[in-house]
Design a protein around this motif. Sequence first.
Motif, PDB file in Angstrom:
ATOM      1  N   TYR A  38      -9.388  -9.207   8.009  1.00  0.00           N
ATOM      2  CA  TYR A  38      -9.029  -8.601   9.575  1.00  0.00           C
ATOM      3  C   TYR A  38      -8.810  -6.990   9.284  1.00  0.00           C
ATOM      4  N   ARG A  46      -1.231  -1.912   3.480  1.00  0.00           N
ATOM      5  CA  ARG A  46      -0.128  -2.243   2.358  1.00  0.00           C
ATOM      6  C   ARG A  46       0.238  -0.848   1.838  1.00  0.00           C
ATOM      7  N   GLY A  50       2.279   7.357   4.069  1.00  0.00           N
ATOM      8  CA  GLY A  50       2.809   8.542   4.230  1.00  0.00           C
ATOM      9  C   GLY A  50       1.543   9.730   4.107  1.00  0.00           C
ATOM     10  N   GLU A 176     -18.164 -11.220   6.204  1.00  0.00           N
ATOM     11  CA  GLU A 176     -18.162 -10.410   4.668  1.00  0.00           C
ATOM     12  C   GLU A 176     -19.688 -10.162   4.338  1.00  0.00           C
ATOM     13  N   ALA A 177     -19.977  -8.768   3.943  1.00  0.00           N
ATOM     14  CA  ALA A 177     -21.004  -8.453   3.563  1.00  0.00           C
ATOM     15  C   ALA A 177     -21.175  -9.201   2.104  1.00  0.00           C
ATOM     16  N   TYR A 210     -12.895  -2.889  -3.304  1.00  0.00           N
ATOM     17  CA  TYR A 210     -13.935  -3.928  -3.373  1.00  0.00           C
ATOM     18  C   TYR A 210     -15.246  -2.997  -3.550  1.00  0.00           C
ATOM     19  N   HIS A 229      -0.380  -1.952  -6.859  1.00  0.00           N
ATOM     20  CA  HIS A 229       1.126  -1.000  -6.805  1.00  0.00           C
ATOM     21  C   HIS A 229       1.956  -1.794  -5.694  1.00  0.00           C
ATOM     22  N   TYR A 312      -4.678   0.025  -5.397  1.00  0.00           N
ATOM     23  CA  TYR A 312      -5.331   1.112  -5.314  1.00  0.00           C
ATOM     24  C   TYR A 312      -6.772   1.163  -5.560  1.00  0.00           C
ATOM     25  N   ASP A 333     -17.498   6.000   0.534  1.00  0.00           N
ATOM     26  CA  ASP A 333     -16.112   6.503   0.968  1.00  0.00           C
ATOM     27  C   ASP A 333     -15.298   5.699   0.312  1.00  0.00           C
ATOM     28  N   HIS A 339      -3.642   7.723  -1.802  1.00  0.00           N
ATOM     29  CA  HIS A 339      -3.646   8.654  -0.830  1.00  0.00           C
ATOM     30  C   HIS A 339      -4.608   8.903   0.149  1.00  0.00           C
TER      31      HIS A 339
HETATM   32  C1  LIG Z   1       1.296   0.332  -2.388  1.00  0.00           C
HETATM   33  C2  LIG Z   1       0.553   1.491  -1.851  1.00  0.00           C
HETATM   34  C3  LIG Z   1       0.911   2.779  -1.147  1.00  0.00           C
HETATM   35  C4  LIG Z   1       0.301   3.755  -0.794  1.00  0.00           C
HETATM   36  N1  LIG Z   1       0.785   4.714  -0.271  1.00  0.00           N
HETATM   37  C5  LIG Z   1       0.149   5.680   0.668  1.00  0.00           C
HETATM   38  C6  LIG Z   1       0.593   6.815   1.325  1.00  0.00           C
HETATM   39  O1  LIG Z   1       1.569   6.689   1.508  1.00  0.00           O
HETATM   40  N2  LIG Z   1      -0.166   7.701   1.837  1.00  0.00           N
HETATM   41  C7  LIG Z   1      -1.739   7.573   1.929  1.00  0.00           C
HETATM   42  O2  LIG Z   1      -2.170   8.525   2.198  1.00  0.00           O
HETATM   43  N3  LIG Z   1      -2.228   6.330   1.159  1.00  0.00           N
HETATM   44  C8  LIG Z   1      -1.478   5.365   0.452  1.00  0.00           C
HETATM   45  N4  LIG Z   1      -2.112   4.427  -0.086  1.00  0.00           N
HETATM   46  C9  LIG Z   1      -3.395   4.657  -0.502  1.00  0.00           C
HETATM   47  C10 LIG Z   1      -4.188   3.999   0.896  1.00  0.00           C
HETATM   48  O3  LIG Z   1      -3.683   2.713   1.258  1.00  0.00           O
HETATM   49  C11 LIG Z   1      -5.628   3.885   0.642  1.00  0.00           C
HETATM   50  O4  LIG Z   1      -6.068   4.735   0.036  1.00  0.00           O
HETATM   51  C12 LIG Z   1      -6.314   3.720   2.059  1.00  0.00           C
HETATM   52  O5  LIG Z   1      -5.798   2.718   2.821  1.00  0.00           O
HETATM   53  C13 LIG Z   1      -7.820   3.303   1.714  1.00  0.00           C
HETATM   54  O6  LIG Z   1      -8.602   3.147   3.051  1.00  0.00           O
HETATM   55  P1  LIG Z   1      -9.866   2.427   3.022  1.00  0.00           P
HETATM   56  O7  LIG Z   1     -10.115   2.149   4.438  1.00  0.00           O
HETATM   57  O8  LIG Z   1     -10.649   3.285   2.260  1.00  0.00           O
HETATM   58  O9  LIG Z   1      -9.598   1.061   2.128  1.00  0.00           O
HETATM   59  P2  LIG Z   1      -9.141  -0.384   2.755  1.00  0.00           P
HETATM   60  O10 LIG Z   1      -7.974  -0.158   3.481  1.00  0.00           O
HETATM   61  O11 LIG Z   1      -8.855  -0.874   1.233  1.00  0.00           O
HETATM   62  O12 LIG Z   1     -10.160  -0.969   3.457  1.00  0.00           O
HETATM   63  C14 LIG Z   1     -11.259  -1.919   3.020  1.00  0.00           C
HETATM   64  C15 LIG Z   1     -11.793  -2.981   3.718  1.00  0.00           C
HETATM   65  O13 LIG Z   1     -13.044  -3.398   3.363  1.00  0.00           O
HETATM   66  C16 LIG Z   1     -13.053  -4.752   3.374  1.00  0.00           C
HETATM   67  N5  LIG Z   1     -14.076  -5.271   2.511  1.00  0.00           N
HETATM   68  C17 LIG Z   1     -14.006  -5.311   1.230  1.00  0.00           C
HETATM   69  N6  LIG Z   1     -15.305  -5.889   0.726  1.00  0.00           N
HETATM   70  C18 LIG Z   1     -15.915  -6.218   1.856  1.00  0.00           C
HETATM   71  C19 LIG Z   1     -17.117  -7.014   1.877  1.00  0.00           C
HETATM   72  N7  LIG Z   1     -17.943  -7.432   0.897  1.00  0.00           N
HETATM   73  N8  LIG Z   1     -17.438  -7.466   3.448  1.00  0.00           N
HETATM   74  C20 LIG Z   1     -16.681  -6.937   4.502  1.00  0.00           C
HETATM   75  N9  LIG Z   1     -15.446  -6.104   4.147  1.00  0.00           N
HETATM   76  C21 LIG Z   1     -14.962  -5.951   3.110  1.00  0.00           C
HETATM   77  C22 LIG Z   1     -11.416  -5.383   2.939  1.00  0.00           C
HETATM   78  O14 LIG Z   1     -11.386  -6.507   3.492  1.00  0.00           O
HETATM   79  C23 LIG Z   1     -10.627  -4.123   3.377  1.00  0.00           C
HETATM   80  O15 LIG Z   1      -9.994  -4.407   4.553  1.00  0.00           O
HETATM   81  C24 LIG Z   1      -1.214   3.448  -0.736  1.00  0.00           C
HETATM   82  C25 LIG Z   1      -1.767   2.365  -1.292  1.00  0.00           C
HETATM   83  C26 LIG Z   1      -1.026   1.083  -1.753  1.00  0.00           C
HETATM   84  C27 LIG Z   1      -1.481   0.046  -2.444  1.00  0.00           C
END
Ligand SMILES: Cc1cc2nc3c(=O)[nH]c(=O)nc-3n(C[C@H](O)[C@H](O)[C@H](O)COP(=O)(O)OP(=O)(O)OC[C@H]3O[C@@H](n4cnc5c(N)ncnc54)[C@H](O)[C@@H]3O)c2cc1C
Lengths: 384, 92
Positions: A38, A46, A50, A176-177, A210, A229, A312, A333, A339
């Motif tokens: 979702y 997670r 910040g 899922e892709a 992923y 983390h 991370y 991306d 961060h």
């Molecule tokens: C403990 C922790 C603390 C953090 N603290 C901070 C902070 O304070 N400030 C900050 O800016 N950042 C923080 N971050 C980093 C931040 O959470 C991430 O950099 C950011 O959320 C990345 O977003 P995203 O959309 O790129 O990836 P994600 O949120 O990981 O989204 C990727 C999505 O792709 C989906 N997916 C994967 N494979 C497939 C597939 N084959 N088909 C369909 N869907 C798929 C997954 O289910 C997931 O929902 C923290 C991370 C962690 C783990």
Amino acid sequence: MSKKADVVVIGGGVHGCSIAYHLAKKGYKKIVLLEKSYLASSGTGRSAAGIRHQFGTEINIRLSATSVKMMENLAQELDYPRGIDLMQGGYMMLAYTESQLEQFKTNAALQNSLMNAGTRILTVDEILKIVPTLNTEGVVGASFNEKDGHVDPFHVTQAYADAAARLGVEIMTRTEAVDIRVAGGRVTGVVINSGEVIETPVVVNAAGPYGALIGKMVGLDIPLYPERHQILVTEPLEMFLPCMVISFTHGTYFKQTPHGSLLLGVGDPEHEVKDFNEESTWQFLEDVARKITYHMPVLKKVRVVRQWAGLYDMTPDSQAILGKTGVEGFYLDVGWSGHGLQLGPVVGKIMAQVISGEEPDIDISVMNLERFKTGALIPEPACV
Amino acid sequence: MPDRTIVCRCEDLSLEEIRELIDQGFKSIDEIKRISRCGMGPCQGRGCRQIVAQEIAAATGKKLDEIEMPKFRPPVKPVKLGILLGGEKEDE
Ligand SMILES: Cc1cc2nc3c(=O)[nH]c(=O)nc-3n(C[C@H](O)[C@H](O)[C@H](O)COP(=O)(O)OP(=O)(O)OC[C@H]3O[C@@H](n4cnc5c(N)ncnc54)[C@H](O)[C@@H]3O)c2cc1C
């Protein structure tokens, strides 16, 4: 069976949702966003929630300052009634050595000259005025920006998703892709877990931890790996801590959320697992208890109510990989390590500009995939 | 104000609010928790989890045991940081 799309975005975290929204706003008609679980279920949901100006490289400073500005106006722009819980009480980065303090001064000067960020260097007395209960033993100063702060990751993501859906984006959760079709060096479609193929000339990999698996689907080797983390949450308390406190020396950070609970984190890259494991550990509880009560002895009496773990998405220089690839129509991306939440707004906008062939507002070329071959890594000194 | 049936006492969420969220497409306990804070308070969902699960089951036509339960995340009961250090007493 098959259907057609102009763009398929893989990943329903903050980045995927922001990209989909910004593409739709540009007039792309048929956009499909795939999320295997979702929205905001992985890194985004997670995170420690910040946002900050305080980075040390030009690219991150430009991106983050622009993103903070976008956050300030996001709920209105996206017409999101729940609000995004933005709270700007500052980030305080503690220096324990003179050389660390020098680095913070250099960073602050760059932040202020490039983006007029308003970052200040604090003396120990000034630190204690802001956080009187902090243990300043060994602290020689701090870097502080009062416009840094907190946003709610679920609401930011949901706000983009709702606005995107209103503009016609099809958001497919629990989808899922599983493969990407490539012909003649360009992307032609995405296969989803039902077996259905979505024909498309453009695929955006915003799959966070992923992302390397998605890269493999088009034969690209992306140097990206997950690293666990963990975070610990306490019972809600009366507001007493206005800002996030970070120590790169200890790998610690802690803050109070608008809701009152404290969020406590310790980074332990040496010992943490580097796979898709999102389980919390007891060892982490003890480690946090020791390190955070060292910074703030008054917290000994505070009760922990919950703990979680997230991944991370790490690269060799802990910095993101953005933009075009050698496979026509396949964009990246990914790699935001710890961060990327705060950069969702600005990067979504820039990715939409790159995909539609426009000059992006901020030059992101240093974040290219090739840098891991050429060695032109990004030397960001301010990451936890 | 009309009577509200409270589901989550910690975060003050009513049955109507929960039903509305399910209606809007938040169809798992985790999704509802993250959008509304339901179950994130001091009781950690002990009071509300079952009711939310029943509501999701009713709305989606699934059986109660098909509804995914949120992950167990230690500690089970709120515990003082000082106790984890081995120094504090529980009733101080
Ligand atoms: C403990 C922790 C603390 C953090 N603290 C901070 C902070 O304070 N400030 C900050 O800016 N950042 C923080 N971050 C980093 C931040 O959470 C991430 O950099 C950011 O959320 C990345 O977003 P995203 O959309 O790129 O990836 P994600 O949120 O990981 O989204 C990727 C999505 O792709 C989906 N997916 C994967 N494979 C497939 C597939 N084959 N088909 C369909 N869907 C798929 C997954 O289910 C997931 O929902 C923290 C991370 C962690 C783990």
